[in-house]
Design a protein around this motif. Structure first.
Motif, PDB file in Angstrom:
ATOM      1  N   GLY A 149       0.759  -1.238   0.000  1.00  0.00           N
ATOM      2  CA  GLY A 149       0.000   0.000   0.000  1.00  0.00           C
ATOM      3  C   GLY A 149       0.786   1.283   0.000  1.00  0.00           C
ATOM      4  O   GLY A 149       0.210   2.358  -0.114  1.00  0.00           O
ATOM      5  N   PHE A 150       2.131   1.205   0.108  1.00  0.00           N
ATOM      6  CA  PHE A 150       2.948   2.415   0.161  1.00  0.00           C
ATOM      7  C   PHE A 150       4.117   2.312  -0.819  1.00  0.00           C
ATOM      8  O   PHE A 150       5.277   2.233  -0.420  1.00  0.00           O
ATOM      9  CB  PHE A 150       3.446   2.659   1.581  1.00  0.00           C
ATOM     10  N   PRO A 151       3.830   2.342  -2.119  1.00  0.00           N
ATOM     11  CA  PRO A 151       4.886   2.202  -3.126  1.00  0.00           C
ATOM     12  C   PRO A 151       5.856   3.372  -3.179  1.00  0.00           C
ATOM     13  O   PRO A 151       6.867   3.295  -3.879  1.00  0.00           O
ATOM     14  CB  PRO A 151       4.110   2.074  -4.440  1.00  0.00           C
ATOM     15  N   ALA A 152       5.574   4.453  -2.445  1.00  0.00           N
ATOM     16  CA  ALA A 152       6.496   5.594  -2.424  1.00  0.00           C
ATOM     17  C   ALA A 152       7.431   5.552  -1.213  1.00  0.00           C
ATOM     18  O   ALA A 152       8.010   6.568  -0.841  1.00  0.00           O
ATOM     19  CB  ALA A 152       5.717   6.910  -2.437  1.00  0.00           C
ATOM     20  N   GLU A 153       7.590   4.373  -0.591  1.00  0.00           N
ATOM     21  CA  GLU A 153       8.584   4.230   0.470  1.00  0.00           C
ATOM     22  C   GLU A 153       9.947   4.690  -0.056  1.00  0.00           C
ATOM     23  O   GLU A 153      10.340   4.364  -1.179  1.00  0.00           O
ATOM     24  CB  GLU A 153       8.685   2.772   0.915  1.00  0.00           C
ATOM     25  N   ASN A 154      10.669   5.432   0.752  1.00  0.00           N
ATOM     26  CA  ASN A 154      11.993   5.950   0.443  1.00  0.00           C
ATOM     27  C   ASN A 154      11.974   7.113  -0.549  1.00  0.00           C
ATOM     28  O   ASN A 154      13.021   7.585  -0.964  1.00  0.00           O
ATOM     29  CB  ASN A 154      12.917   4.832  -0.090  1.00  0.00           C
ATOM     30  N   VAL A 155      10.774   7.609  -0.921  1.00  0.00           N
ATOM     31  CA  VAL A 155      10.677   8.828  -1.717  1.00  0.00           C
ATOM     32  C   VAL A 155      10.574  10.001  -0.751  1.00  0.00           C
ATOM     33  O   VAL A 155       9.714  10.006   0.132  1.00  0.00           O
ATOM     34  CB  VAL A 155       9.453   8.802  -2.658  1.00  0.00           C
ATOM     35  N   ARG A 156      11.449  10.977  -0.892  1.00  0.00           N
ATOM     36  CA  ARG A 156      11.466  12.100   0.053  1.00  0.00           C
ATOM     37  C   ARG A 156      11.653  13.423  -0.676  1.00  0.00           C
ATOM     38  O   ARG A 156      12.632  14.129  -0.458  1.00  0.00           O
ATOM     39  CB  ARG A 156      12.533  11.903   1.113  1.00  0.00           C
ATOM     40  N   ASN A 157      10.733  13.704  -1.584  1.00  0.00           N
ATOM     41  CA  ASN A 157      10.729  14.988  -2.285  1.00  0.00           C
ATOM     42  C   ASN A 157       9.281  15.435  -2.415  1.00  0.00           C
ATOM     43  O   ASN A 157       8.368  14.762  -1.936  1.00  0.00           O
ATOM     44  CB  ASN A 157      11.414  14.865  -3.655  1.00  0.00           C
ATOM     45  N   ASN A 158       9.055  16.580  -3.040  1.00  0.00           N
ATOM     46  CA  ASN A 158       7.695  17.113  -3.070  1.00  0.00           C
ATOM     47  C   ASN A 158       6.806  16.498  -4.152  1.00  0.00           C
ATOM     48  O   ASN A 158       5.807  17.080  -4.540  1.00  0.00           O
ATOM     49  CB  ASN A 158       7.693  18.639  -3.174  1.00  0.00           C
ATOM     50  N   SER A 159       7.164  15.276  -4.602  1.00  0.00           N
ATOM     51  CA  SER A 159       6.235  14.516  -5.434  1.00  0.00           C
ATOM     52  C   SER A 159       5.255  13.741  -4.567  1.00  0.00           C
ATOM     53  O   SER A 159       4.298  13.149  -5.073  1.00  0.00           O
ATOM     54  CB  SER A 159       7.001  13.547  -6.343  1.00  0.00           C
ATOM     55  N   VAL A 160       5.500  13.725  -3.251  1.00  0.00           N
ATOM     56  CA  VAL A 160       4.608  13.037  -2.318  1.00  0.00           C
ATOM     57  C   VAL A 160       3.957  14.054  -1.384  1.00  0.00           C
ATOM     58  O   VAL A 160       4.444  15.173  -1.217  1.00  0.00           O
ATOM     59  CB  VAL A 160       5.363  11.967  -1.497  1.00  0.00           C
ATOM     60  N   LEU A 161       2.859  13.652  -0.788  1.00  0.00           N
ATOM     61  CA  LEU A 161       2.100  14.561   0.066  1.00  0.00           C
ATOM     62  C   LEU A 161       2.893  14.975   1.299  1.00  0.00           C
ATOM     63  O   LEU A 161       2.904  16.136   1.692  1.00  0.00           O
ATOM     64  CB  LEU A 161       0.781  13.881   0.482  1.00  0.00           C
ATOM     65  N   LEU A 162       3.552  14.007   1.911  1.00  0.00           N
ATOM     66  CA  LEU A 162       4.403  14.253   3.079  1.00  0.00           C
ATOM     67  C   LEU A 162       5.354  13.079   3.227  1.00  0.00           C
ATOM     68  O   LEU A 162       5.230  12.070   2.527  1.00  0.00           O
ATOM     69  CB  LEU A 162       3.563  14.477   4.345  1.00  0.00           C
ATOM     70  N   VAL A 163       6.290  13.200   4.155  1.00  0.00           N
ATOM     71  CA  VAL A 163       7.336  12.181   4.306  1.00  0.00           C
ATOM     72  C   VAL A 163       7.404  11.722   5.761  1.00  0.00           C
ATOM     73  O   VAL A 163       7.600  12.523   6.675  1.00  0.00           O
ATOM     74  CB  VAL A 163       8.707  12.737   3.877  1.00  0.00           C
ATOM     75  N   LYS A 164       7.246  10.431   5.944  1.00  0.00           N
ATOM     76  CA  LYS A 164       7.304   9.837   7.289  1.00  0.00           C
ATOM     77  C   LYS A 164       8.731   9.853   7.828  1.00  0.00           C
ATOM     78  O   LYS A 164       9.690   9.551   7.120  1.00  0.00           O
ATOM     79  CB  LYS A 164       6.814   8.397   7.224  1.00  0.00           C
ATOM     80  N   THR A 165       8.870  10.177   9.119  1.00  0.00           N
ATOM     81  CA  THR A 165      10.165  10.075   9.780  1.00  0.00           C
ATOM     82  C   THR A 165       9.980   9.874  11.281  1.00  0.00           C
ATOM     83  O   THR A 165       9.014  10.373  11.873  1.00  0.00           O
ATOM     84  CB  THR A 165      11.035  11.330   9.535  1.00  0.00           C
ATOM     85  N   HIS A 166      10.889   9.125  11.869  1.00  0.00           N
ATOM     86  CA  HIS A 166      10.956   8.992  13.330  1.00  0.00           C
ATOM     87  C   HIS A 166      12.207   9.690  13.863  1.00  0.00           C
ATOM     88  O   HIS A 166      12.494   9.600  15.057  1.00  0.00           O
ATOM     89  CB  HIS A 166      10.988   7.522  13.734  1.00  0.00           C
ATOM     90  N   GLU A 167      12.933  10.354  12.970  1.00  0.00           N
ATOM     91  CA  GLU A 167      14.186  11.007  13.359  1.00  0.00           C
ATOM     92  C   GLU A 167      13.903  12.406  13.909  1.00  0.00           C
ATOM     93  O   GLU A 167      12.839  12.984  13.704  1.00  0.00           O
ATOM     94  CB  GLU A 167      15.120  11.111  12.153  1.00  0.00           C
TER      95      GLU A 167
END
Length: 322
Positions: A149-167
């Protein structure tokens, strides 16, 4: 002499039969890498590994998306921009206005979805993908999520709505201009993360893991996790210089529609009422761990008192930001 020869032959035959049996059962009990029903597991402590099956999910996991998922319009290299079609088995529960192409909407800057692990980050990503039709990214590459369900894993640019992080910390904040800080009760978040490390995204830790090394392993896990929970939330809340929106997990559970509207307004993303209604109908998805009741309390009185003290202090500060 003859009897000794027969005895040698007899022992040899028994040994041969034993060795053949061991080889036979080993081959049949060890799953083949391509075996569909095999359940290969490498390290019990890690949920992310390359394999056709992942703890907590099955290869048959099929999410009914409210609309096809897309990347946002952006100027990053074209190979990053793809469309993920809605599975053919998806059934729309209400008419969706296909003329609204949110993929043409372009976000300025990059938004982080920050949280301590176990705070409901995956569930919120699922909800936002349902409500917008836009993919969410991550600073990690979780192979279990990548396939479910999350094919944009490891995508971290503004082509995605937001970016998950625990850092957290200056290097973690640097790429972002906004952050949605998802906060959950530390007791429940720590339990969820302990279950995730032992049983995957929706599985559970075996009861005996709480009692490992006479409970010391669990106690150390709680103390370390509580320290990280406090540092994660206060670090983003106090030191991040961009825009911040604090979202409490309890609000997502208790007042989902209002909370989602607030998040979408913070993202300055146009709300599609049909997609939002569809999201509310499909709120559970497959990414929320079901409740399980232990027949013992894993938290001692001293641990619970420590957790309560930290929670009150952190929540008080976060409430002042809302």
């Amino acid at each position: 002499m003859t009897s000794q020869s027969w005895r040698v032959y007899g022992y040899s035959a028994l040994i041969t039969i034993y060795l053949c049996s061991v080889v036979f059962f080993s081959m049949n009990s060890s799953p083949h890498p391509n075996q569909k029903n095999g359940n290969v597991e490498r390290f019990a402590e890690f949920a992310n590994f390359r394999n056709t099956r992942f703890r907590g999910f099955t290869s048959r996991t099929n999410i009914r998306w409210c609309n096809g998922l897309k990347y946002l319009k952006t100027d990053v290299s074209s190979h990053m921009i793809t469309t993920v079609p809605t599975p053919q088995s998806t059934i729309k529960v209400m008419p969706i206005d296909e003329s609204k192409n949110n993929a043409e909407y372009q976000i300025t800057g990059l938004t982080a979805l920050a949280s301590f692990p176990g705070s409901g980050n995956t569930w919120l990503r699922y909800l936002l993908q349902q409500a917008t039709g836009i993919l969410t990214g991550s600073v990690y590459k979780d192979y279990g999520l990548l396939k479910t369900g999350f094919p944009a894993e490891n995508v971290r640019n503004n082509s995605v709505l937001l970016v998950k992080t625990h850092e957290f910390g200056p290097k973690a904040w640097e790429p972002f201009t906004k952050v949605i800080l998802l906060v959950r009760d530390p007791e429940k978040a720590i339990l969820a993360e302990f279950n995730r490390q032992s049983g995957g995204h929706i599985g559970f830790a075996a009861p005996d893991r709480y009692k490992r090394t006479k409970g010391k392993y669990w106690q150390q896990f709680v103390l370390k996790s509580l320290k990280m929970w406090e540092a994660t939330n206060l670090s983003w809340a106090r030191d991040f210089t961009g825009s911040i929106k604090v979202v409490f997990y309890e609000d997502l559970v208790g007042n989902l529609e209002s909370t989602l509207r607030g998040i979408l307004n913070f993202l300055e993303f146009p709300i599609d009422e049909n997609l939002l209604s569809c999201t509310l109908l499909r709120r559970e998805g497959v990414f929320r761990r079901k409740k399980r009741f232990l027949n013992f309390d894993p938290f001692t009185a001293s641990l619970r008192a420590m957790i309560r003290e930290k929670k009150l202090a952190v929540y008080k500060y976060l409430e002042s930001l809302k």
